[in-house]
Design an enzyme around this catalytic site. Structure first.
Site, PDB file in Angstrom:
ATOM      1  N   ASP A  17      45.073  -8.174 -41.349  1.00 29.60           N
ATOM      2  CA  ASP A  17      44.291  -9.245 -40.733  1.00 29.60           C
ATOM      3  C   ASP A  17      44.839 -10.623 -41.109  1.00 29.60           C
ATOM      4  O   ASP A  17      45.140 -10.886 -42.271  1.00 29.60           O
ATOM      5  CB  ASP A  17      42.831  -9.134 -41.208  1.00 29.60           C
ATOM      6  CG  ASP A  17      41.952 -10.185 -40.586  1.00 29.60           C
ATOM      7  OD1 ASP A  17      41.589 -10.014 -39.418  1.00 29.60           O
ATOM      8  OD2 ASP A  17      41.646 -11.181 -41.268  1.00 29.60           O
ATOM      9  N   GLU A  22      48.236  -8.233 -37.404  1.00 31.24           N
ATOM     10  CA  GLU A  22      47.348  -9.014 -36.547  1.00 31.24           C
ATOM     11  C   GLU A  22      47.868 -10.448 -36.595  1.00 31.24           C
ATOM     12  O   GLU A  22      47.446 -11.251 -37.426  1.00 31.24           O
ATOM     13  CB  GLU A  22      45.894  -8.942 -37.031  1.00 31.24           C
ATOM     14  CG  GLU A  22      44.919  -9.483 -35.998  1.00 31.24           C
ATOM     15  CD  GLU A  22      44.280 -10.812 -36.351  1.00 31.24           C
ATOM     16  OE1 GLU A  22      43.740 -11.458 -35.446  1.00 31.24           O
ATOM     17  OE2 GLU A  22      44.311 -11.211 -37.530  1.00 31.24           O
TER      18      GLU A  22
END
Ligand code: GLC
Length: 675
Positions: A287, A329
């Site tokens: 992330d 990501e």
């Protein structure tokens, strides 16, 4: 087995590495695998660490070896077997039968145990990859949808326990489904133990963060730093009374960026990664990976050290748990994005997979403008990715859509970048006259003019409007748009990531604002709870638009899985389209070429048959409809919002999607009955 002596190894009469491996793992196959993998991956690990931590690397390698040996000893037998399996089939993430599904555990199934009750739904759709959105223990109250983690070794209480997670991964493996979880690397919750201890005055933990006594450094950084949440979290630093410092907070004020320049942070996160891998997690979603390295005078995104750190983490994971894959990501432009899959010496050694954000943005852009020229430019200038990696292709996800269209690409397509981005925001917020979309503006930024968009696939594609105030034709058009977008992400190459609820065309959930912890963040409008009772009705009602979308999706998944040309090692290349309403892609696979056509308009479009014929010869099979085509007539008609996947007839030989099944689908589907 001779072990190469690496620069950092402590010298000893006996080879120290061999002795250390033996003392922890004994002399069996686990030790042999570890040594062989160490031999394979440790030079890259060492080199990447050295690029970041320089002379501190020797010590670090020593600590990492201990940590990796411990994790290797703890690795359950079933996962060691999975490691062997993956090593025998290294392209497991690239295969056309891989289809992803993305959902929040609580909104999909209540708890981790509850997920097993809905596996029939996933199996029916052909899902092989399940991303359960943040499930590690978040801070109480506001937590950015779970992306403010206070404990990486505990599961969110209401979802279950770490044991439930390990049990679930076992069950999923029986269904050939790989579990994907989020690993937030850029920041931790303000309530994380490291942050607590930093505030309690422990210098060791203060050094885990980027904390500044006064505004001098923050102001210097801010000169060029963009803002991620300009609306509800302006600026990149937050004053903390207890810490008596300005702490770096790229996202919300309660998400404290960690300091990756500190090797202790690297050790901590590697340990977390291996721990998750040992629970049976097969993919970690890295992330906000773009933000992890900071350097004064830069926008502090996509810096080279990010890739060194990723390569090091992955090399270490390959040694202990080669079944684990990395997904980046990184919602960044194409020139930056390609580095997450690896360029230069990192080629194929960083993330195994990355989100294709540009494709997603271009899908929506073409749908609004009924024009694919900008998409052609943007996709056309994408550099080739390493052949061992794959894209995550998607139409919607849990986040908003930011109009990542560069001024240069817009100009090359004859558009003004600023005006086009403004048009897209107007169109998808429904402000543009005649727009079919019903989205919400997220994070309007007056300084840059940016207005991002929230909204579910179905509502953005026109179904909410059509069902509320439109005609039957509007409903069909909306469904066709949804199917078109799904077809592109199924056909582009990469893992199509289906976002929970989109398989039934769920509309915006306007009740999100009733939850005070969600009210300020309208991304919750497209994060509904799965209404299982309604779903059962939809599935039983052949006249329901959700049923049509579901049937079409299942069909696409089946056809896709039987089409070897969709293996992700092959790139989709954009062909110049003879008509601006159509997107043309070609995939040159050793088993035969594939040509794909997508009509982004509600017009039937006629193009010269040669467009397809030049690639495929005189005859072809169109896989979605299941018809054979004679490619000799001069003109090909492409229906409104139609997707067509052509291959040479002989190249279809390996197909499992038999014409019989396709014909049956055509007979039963209202989509085809409408003609
Ligand atoms: C990622 C997530 C997003 C979150 C952010 C901060 O971009 O997808 O939902 O707000 O990271 O963790």
């Amino acid at each position: 087995m001779p072990i190469p002596t690496l620069p950092w190894t402590r010298t000893d009469e006996r080879n120290p590495l061999e002795a250390r491996v033996e003392s922890v793992l004994g002399r069996g196959p686990a030790a042999t695998s570890f040594r062989l993998r160490w031999q394979r991956w440790s030079p890259g690990l060492d080199e990447s660490l050295r690029a970041v931590y320089a002379e501190r690397t020797d010590d670090l390698m020593d600590r990492l070896l201990e940590l990796m040996l411990t994790a290797a000893r703890q690795r359950p037998e079933a996962l060691r077997e999975l490691d062997e399996q993956r090593l025998l089939q290294p392209d497991w993430l690239q295969r056309p039968e891989m289809v992803g599904y993305v959902c929040y555990t609580d909104r999909f199934a209540g708890t981790l145990r509850g997920v097993t009750e809905h596996l029939d739904h996933l199996d029916e759709l052909g899902v092989r990859y399940l991303h359960l959105m943040p499930l590690l223990k978040p801070r109480p109250g506001e937590n950015d949808g779970g992306y403010a983690v206070m404990d990486y070794r505990t599961v969110r209480e209401d979802l279950g326990t770490m044991d439930d997670l390990a049990e679930l991964t076992g069950t999923l493996r029986e269904h050939q489904i790989s579990l994907v979880v989020d690993l937030v690397l850029n920041h931790v919750a303000r309530e994380h133990e490291w942050a607590e201890r930093a505030r309690a005055g422990e210098q060791r933990y203060r050094d885990y963060f980027m904390a500044f006594d006064d505004r001098t450094m923050p102001d210097a950084y801010e000169q060029v730093l963009p803002e991620v949440f300009p609306d509800f979290a302006p600026g990149n630093f937050t004053w903390d009374d207890e810490l008596q410092a300005w702490v770096w907070t790229t996202f919300n004020s309660y998400q404290w960026d960690v300091n990756w320049a500190n090797p202790d942070v690297f050790c901590e996160f590697l340990d977390v990664i291996l721990h998750l891998a040992n629970q049976g997690v097969e993919v970690v979603r890295l992330d906000a990976i773009a933000f992890i390295w900071k350097q004064l005078g830069t926008v502090c995104q996509n810096l080279p050290q990010v890739h060194d750190i990723t390569e090091a983490l992955r090399a270490a994971a390959r040694i202990v748990a080669p079944a684990l894959a990395f997904k980046a990501e990184a919602i960044v432009g194409p020139d930056d994005l390609i580095h997450y899959l690896g360029t230069g010496r990192h080629s194929g050694l960083v993330s195994d997979m990355a989100y294709h954000n540009s494709l997603m943005v271009q899908l929506w852009s073409s749908l609004a403008s009924r024009d694919t020229r900008l998409m052609e430019v943007a996709l056309g200038r994408f550099p080739a990715k390493p052949t061992s990696t794959t894209w995550g292709t998607y139409v919607r996800c849990h986040d908003d859509i930011g109009w990542a269209v560069t001024d240069e690409d817009a100009a090359a397509a004859g558009l003004d970048g600023f005006s086009h981005r403004r048009f897209l925001s107007d169109f998808y917020s429904g402000e543009f006259m005649g727009s079919f979309a019903r989205g919400l503006v997220f994070q309007a930024n007056p300084a840059t003019g940016d207005r991002r968009i929230s909204g579910s696939l179905a509502s953005l594609a026109g179904l909410e409007h059509a069902l509320g105030e439109g005609s039957r034709q509007d409903v069909w058009d909306a469904v066709d748009r949804i199917n078109l977008l799904h077809a592109v992400v199924m056909g582009f190459g990469g893992i199509p990531l289906l976002y929970m609820g989109d398989e039934f065309a769920l509309l915006n959930d306007h009740q999100f604002a009733e939850d005070p912890t969600h009210a300020a963040d309208n991304r919750w409008v497209h994060r509904p709870r799965m209404p299982w009772r309604e779903v059962a009705q939809v599935l039983a009602d052949p006249q329901h638009p959700g049923n049509w979308v579901h049937a079409a999706l299942k069909h696409l998944v089946q056809v896709r899985g039987a089409t070897p040309q969709l293996h992700a090692s092959v790139e989709s290349r954009v062909l110049p389209s003879p008509d601006p309403r159509l997107l043309l892609l070609v995939r040159e696979h050793p088993l035969g070429t594939m040509v794909q056509l997508y009509n982004f308009s509600s017009d039937q479009v006629h193009i010269p048959m040669g467009t397809v014929g030049e690639q495929l010869g005189e005859r072809a099979v169109e896989l979605i409809g299941g018809y054979e085509y004679d490619l000799r007539p001069p003109v090909l008609a492409v229906g409104r919002y139609q997707a067509m996947w052509f291959v040479e007839p002989e190249a279809r030989g390996v197909s499992r999607g038999t014409p019989a099944r396709i014909t049956a689908f055509r007979a039963s589907s209202p989509l085809f009955q409408r003609g």
